[in-house]
Motif scaffolding. Sequence first.
Motif, PDB file in Angstrom:
ATOM      1  N   ALA A 708       5.850  -3.002  -3.081  1.00  0.00           N
ATOM      2  CA  ALA A 708       4.590  -3.784  -2.715  1.00  0.00           C
ATOM      3  C   ALA A 708       4.504  -3.978  -1.227  1.00  0.00           C
ATOM      4  N   GLU A 709       5.812  -4.003  -0.587  1.00  0.00           N
ATOM      5  CA  GLU A 709       5.912  -4.034   1.027  1.00  0.00           C
ATOM      6  C   GLU A 709       5.253  -2.803   1.475  1.00  0.00           C
ATOM      7  N   HIS A 710       5.757  -1.720   1.048  1.00  0.00           N
ATOM      8  CA  HIS A 710       5.229  -0.297   1.552  1.00  0.00           C
ATOM      9  C   HIS A 710       3.720  -0.208   1.555  1.00  0.00           C
ATOM     10  N   ALA A 711       3.108  -0.525   0.353  1.00  0.00           N
ATOM     11  CA  ALA A 711       1.555  -0.357  -0.005  1.00  0.00           C
ATOM     12  C   ALA A 711       0.888  -1.146   0.805  1.00  0.00           C
ATOM     13  N   LEU A 767      -4.099  -7.914  -0.358  1.00  0.00           N
ATOM     14  CA  LEU A 767      -3.209  -7.667  -1.413  1.00  0.00           C
ATOM     15  C   LEU A 767      -4.049  -7.140  -2.723  1.00  0.00           C
ATOM     16  N   THR A 768      -5.247  -7.642  -2.779  1.00  0.00           N
ATOM     17  CA  THR A 768      -5.872  -7.063  -4.134  1.00  0.00           C
ATOM     18  C   THR A 768      -6.288  -5.466  -3.797  1.00  0.00           C
ATOM     19  N   ALA A 769      -6.370  -5.034  -2.496  1.00  0.00           N
ATOM     20  CA  ALA A 769      -6.567  -3.662  -2.330  1.00  0.00           C
ATOM     21  C   ALA A 769      -5.322  -3.071  -2.226  1.00  0.00           C
ATOM     22  N   THR A 770      -4.281  -3.547  -2.013  1.00  0.00           N
ATOM     23  CA  THR A 770      -2.839  -3.067  -2.165  1.00  0.00           C
ATOM     24  C   THR A 770      -2.625  -2.728  -3.586  1.00  0.00           C
ATOM     25  N   ARG A 771      -2.776  -3.758  -4.434  1.00  0.00           N
ATOM     26  CA  ARG A 771      -2.538  -3.476  -5.849  1.00  0.00           C
ATOM     27  C   ARG A 771      -3.526  -2.469  -6.408  1.00  0.00           C
ATOM     28  N   ASP A 772      -4.855  -2.411  -6.247  1.00  0.00           N
ATOM     29  CA  ASP A 772      -5.622  -1.480  -6.818  1.00  0.00           C
ATOM     30  C   ASP A 772      -5.303   0.014  -6.346  1.00  0.00           C
ATOM     31  N   ALA A 773      -4.993   0.107  -4.920  1.00  0.00           N
ATOM     32  CA  ALA A 773      -4.324   1.344  -4.449  1.00  0.00           C
ATOM     33  C   ALA A 773      -3.367   2.095  -5.187  1.00  0.00           C
ATOM     34  N   ILE A 774      -2.448   1.092  -5.381  1.00  0.00           N
ATOM     35  CA  ILE A 774      -1.088   1.497  -6.176  1.00  0.00           C
ATOM     36  C   ILE A 774      -1.507   2.146  -7.748  1.00  0.00           C
ATOM     37  N   PRO A 784       3.919   9.489  -1.794  1.00  0.00           N
ATOM     38  CA  PRO A 784       3.434   8.909  -0.638  1.00  0.00           C
ATOM     39  C   PRO A 784       2.003   8.654  -0.704  1.00  0.00           C
ATOM     40  N   SER A 785       1.163   8.712  -1.648  1.00  0.00           N
ATOM     41  CA  SER A 785      -0.244   8.389  -1.633  1.00  0.00           C
ATOM     42  C   SER A 785      -0.380   6.891  -2.121  1.00  0.00           C
ATOM     43  N   CYS A 786       0.820   6.311  -2.395  1.00  0.00           N
ATOM     44  CA  CYS A 786       0.886   5.110  -2.838  1.00  0.00           C
ATOM     45  C   CYS A 786       2.011   4.071  -2.522  1.00  0.00           C
ATOM     46  N   ILE A 787       3.193   4.408  -2.900  1.00  0.00           N
ATOM     47  CA  ILE A 787       4.200   3.500  -2.440  1.00  0.00           C
ATOM     48  C   ILE A 787       5.241   4.241  -1.495  1.00  0.00           C
ATOM     49  N   GLN A 788       5.492   5.395  -1.538  1.00  0.00           N
ATOM     50  CA  GLN A 788       6.487   5.894  -0.521  1.00  0.00           C
ATOM     51  C   GLN A 788       6.045   6.011   0.943  1.00  0.00           C
ATOM     52  N   SER A 789       7.001   5.668   1.765  1.00  0.00           N
ATOM     53  CA  SER A 789       6.553   5.510   2.994  1.00  0.00           C
ATOM     54  C   SER A 789       7.295   6.531   4.001  1.00  0.00           C
ATOM     55  N   PRO A 790       6.585   7.261   4.886  1.00  0.00           N
ATOM     56  CA  PRO A 790       7.320   8.312   6.096  1.00  0.00           C
ATOM     57  C   PRO A 790       8.285   7.587   6.719  1.00  0.00           C
ATOM     58  N   LYS A 791       8.332   6.477   6.727  1.00  0.00           N
ATOM     59  CA  LYS A 791       9.272   5.682   7.824  1.00  0.00           C
ATOM     60  C   LYS A 791      10.188   4.562   7.220  1.00  0.00           C
ATOM     61  N   CYS A 792      10.361   4.978   5.910  1.00  0.00           N
ATOM     62  CA  CYS A 792      11.066   3.870   5.412  1.00  0.00           C
ATOM     63  C   CYS A 792      12.604   4.055   5.742  1.00  0.00           C
ATOM     64  N   GLY A 793      13.383   2.924   6.253  1.00  0.00           N
ATOM     65  CA  GLY A 793      14.643   2.814   6.641  1.00  0.00           C
ATOM     66  C   GLY A 793      15.564   3.210   5.417  1.00  0.00           C
ATOM     67  N   ASN A 794      15.299   2.813   4.145  1.00  0.00           N
ATOM     68  CA  ASN A 794      16.147   2.751   3.048  1.00  0.00           C
ATOM     69  C   ASN A 794      15.935   4.348   2.035  1.00  0.00           C
ATOM     70  N   GLY A 795      15.147   5.218   2.850  1.00  0.00           N
ATOM     71  CA  GLY A 795      14.939   6.445   1.904  1.00  0.00           C
ATOM     72  C   GLY A 795      14.104   6.301   0.832  1.00  0.00           C
ATOM     73  N   ASN A 796      13.314   5.287   0.818  1.00  0.00           N
ATOM     74  CA  ASN A 796      12.208   5.080  -0.296  1.00  0.00           C
ATOM     75  C   ASN A 796      13.166   4.695  -1.525  1.00  0.00           C
TER      76      ASN A 796
END
Length: 823
Positions: A708-711, A767-774, A784-796
Motif C-alpha cells: 500500500a505504501e509503494h502504490a 488512497l481510493t485511486a491507490t486501491r483501484d490502481a492495485i 512494477p505496474s502496481c506495487i513494486q518500486s524501482p527504488k525500494c530499499g528492501n528489494g520489494n
Amino acid sequence: MAFNHLPAGAHDAFRPLSRTPVTHSVPMANTHGPGRPTADADSRPTPGTVLDRLSGGPFRSARITHTEHLPPREGRHAVWPDRIRTDVVAAIQSAGIGHPWEHQAAAAEHALDGESVVVATGTASGKSLAYLAPVLSALADGAQAPNGRGATALYLAPTKALAADQRRAVRDLAAPLGNAVRPAVYDGDTPVEEREWVRQYANYVLTNPDMLHRGILPAHPRWSSFLRALRYVVIDECHTYRGVFGSHVAQVLRRLRRLCARYGSEPVFLLASATASAPAAAASRLTGVPVTEITDDASPRGEVVFALWEPPLLTELRGERGAPVRRTATAETADLLTDLVVQGVRTVAFVRSRRGAELISVITQERLAEVDRSLPRRVAAYRGGYLPEERRALERALHSGELLGLAATTALELGVDVSGLDAVLITGYPGTRASLWQQAGRAGRSGQGALAVLIARDDPLDTYLVHHPEALFRQPVEATVLDPDNPYVLAPHLCAAAEELPLTEADLELFGPATEELLPQLEAAKLLRRRAAGWHWTRRERASDLTDIRGGGGRPVQIVEASTGRLLGTVDESAAHTAVHEGAVHLHQGRTYLVRHLDLEGSAALVEAADPPFSTTARDTTSISILETETEIPWGSARLCFGSVEVTNQVVSYLRRKLITGEVLGEAKLDLPPRTLRTRAVWWTVTEDQLDEARINPEILGGALHAAEHASIGMLPLFATCDRWDIGGVSVPLHPDTLLPTVFVYDGHPGGAGFAERAFHTARAWLTATRDAIAACECEAGCPSCIQSPKCGNGNDPLHKRGAIRLLTRLLSESPQPPSPAT
C-alpha cells in the motif's frame, strides 16, 4: 521491521527491447526535398486516420485503452487597449498579427492599470504577446525620458535557453521601434565585458531566478538605476515554480520587491502559465502580491485526438521476484516514432531522461534504415546539454520539415516555438496534467489537427491513468504546491536579504509569519547580529551562497574523472549516498563510469571510464519518528495524521544487475554514515479490529502495508505537483510512536515541500485511486505496474497485493473527507 521507499533516485536496470515486428504504413504524402509536402495542410490525413494506421495489425489492436476527441475551437478577436502606443501596435501588425485574442487584450488592460496578472491559457495561445504589448509600450514611452534610461522591465525564465529564445522574439518584434527597446540576456553565460553594458543601458533584461539570486540582488547598488525604473517583472512558465524550487523563487521575489521599494519602484508582475488550477492563488503565493487571473482561452485550436496506449506484458520474461515484465515505453515509443516518420508525420516524442531521448533516436534510426536509407537522417535527439547553436539548428530543421522526428526531453517543452507538428508521443506520464497538456500542445500549433499519444510506463500511476481516462480528461489540472514559509527555505534568504540591506521590523510582514521566530535562531547561530538599525549579516562570505535554490541544500558533490581531473558534473549532496557511492555506475553524456571513491568531506566523487555489463541500485535502511502531530482526523477507529517527522536513513549496500535481464549478480556492502532529515509527513494507522475485518493476519501484515505504501507513493503525483522521486515512505507493522501498524509518506526535502500536506487534504481520493490502481493491474501477485518500486530499499520484499487491496478497502470504508487546505 520497517519497509522504506526513499526519495533519492536509484539507477533502474535497462530491459531489452522486444523482438515484436514493426508494421509500417504507406507514407502519408509525396514530398519534394526534405519533408516539404506537396499537398497543403487541408489535404493532410486527419489525426484519427493517423491513429488508425498506428493501431492496425495483430500486435497493436489491444494497446489503445482509450481515445479522447477534442473538437476544434474558433478564435475570438478583440482590439488592443488604446493606451498601447500606436507604433507598438503597428510593430505587432507588421509581424502578421492583425488583432489580439480576447485574453491578450484583457491581460494588457490589467497591466496598464497597474494590476499584476497571470495568463493561464493553452499552449500556443499567445501568452507572450499578452505581456509584451504593455511592456514594449512602457519601454518605448521611457525611451523619450530625459535621462535616456526610462522605464525598465525584467524577464524571468526557468531556463537559460528559454530566455535566449525570448530575447530573439523581442528583438524581432521590436525592430520597427528602433533603439527604444534594448533587450539583453544576463546570465552565467553572459561575457564579462557585456555585463556592464547590460546594467547601464539595457531596458529589458532577460535572466533566470538563479542569476537574480546570486548575481543581481547581491550587487543591487550597481543595478540601482535599473531597479529604480523597474516597471514590469515578467515571470514566464510560472507553473514550473513548485515544490522547494518554487518556495525558493518566492523568497527571491520578495527580496527583489524589498530592494525595489528601497529605490522607489513598485513593479507590476506579469505571469504566464500553462493551464493551472487556481492560478491567481498560486501566483499570489509566488510573488506575495494580489494577482488577477486570465483563464478564458480565446485562441483557435484544431481537432485533437488523444490516445492512451499501454505496452503489452512479455510473458516470456520475468523480473524481480518473478514479477511479469511489461514491454518498455522506450521500445514502444521507438516503434511508434518509426511508423509516424514513415508516414511523413512530423512528430516529437517527449522522454523523461536524456539517455531515453538518445536511445529512442538511435533505435528509430536503426529501424528506419531497414525501410529507407534516406530516412534515418530525418530523426534526431534534442535535450539539455547541447550547445545553443545545436539546439537552434534542430529547431529550424524540425520547423522546416527537414526533420520529421525528434526524441526530446522537457528542454523542448518550455516555450520553444516549434510550429507545424502533426503528432506528439509522450513516453510516460510527465508528472502533472499541466505538463501533459503542455507537451500535447506542441502539435497542431499552426491550427491544424493534432494527434497525441500517452505511452504508459511500467508504473502504478501510468497503469492507473490508461485505465481511468477520466482522471486525465475529466479533472482540472493540479494546484501548484509551494511553501515559502518552510524554515529551511526562508532562513538562508533572510540572511541574503540582511546582507543586501539590514533587516528591519518592517520586513517581517514581507517575508512571512515564520520570520519573527527564525531571526533569534539566526542570531544564536551567529549568522545575524541585531543592532539599532536592524539585523545585519555577520560573515565575510556571501549569504547567497548558503543555498542552492534548485537543490535541497548542502554543498554539491563534484563528479571528477580521476585520470584527468576533468569535472564531469555535480550531484546534490542529498543524493550522493545513493547516486555516487563507491562502486556505483554513473552515466554522463552517453558514456559509462564507475565510482572509485566518494569523499564526503571534500564533496567529490572520483570516477573512471568503464563499460560494465551491469547497473547498480543502492539499498538502505530507514526509520522514522514523529516530532509533532499538527492535525489528525479519525477514520473510524483508524487515524489520518499530518505533522513533522525525523527520518534517519543509511545506505548499507548496493546490488549489481545485468543490463539485459535485470538479474541480480551480487550485493556489496557499503560503510556510509546515517543521514537525518526533518521534514513533513502524512501517515495513517489501522487497529487490530480493522485488520481482522480485512482478513489481514500477522504473516501478511508487513507485505500488505508495504504494498500500500509503494502504490500510494506512485499515485501521489496525480494529486500533488510532485514526482515520485520527491517523496519517500516507510511502513511499520508496529510503530513505537503510534503503537499501531502505520504507513508514512513524507516529503524528501528539509522542512517539507507541501506534497505531504496536499496528500493529507486529498487523502480519500488519493488512497481510493491507490486501491483501484492495485486492483486493476492484471498481474497475479504484484509487479512494477502496481506495487513494486524501482527504488525500494528492501528489494520489494515483502509485498502482498491482495492484502493491500483488502486493507485499503477497509480503511476507506470509514474515511471522512479531510479538511480542504486554506487558500
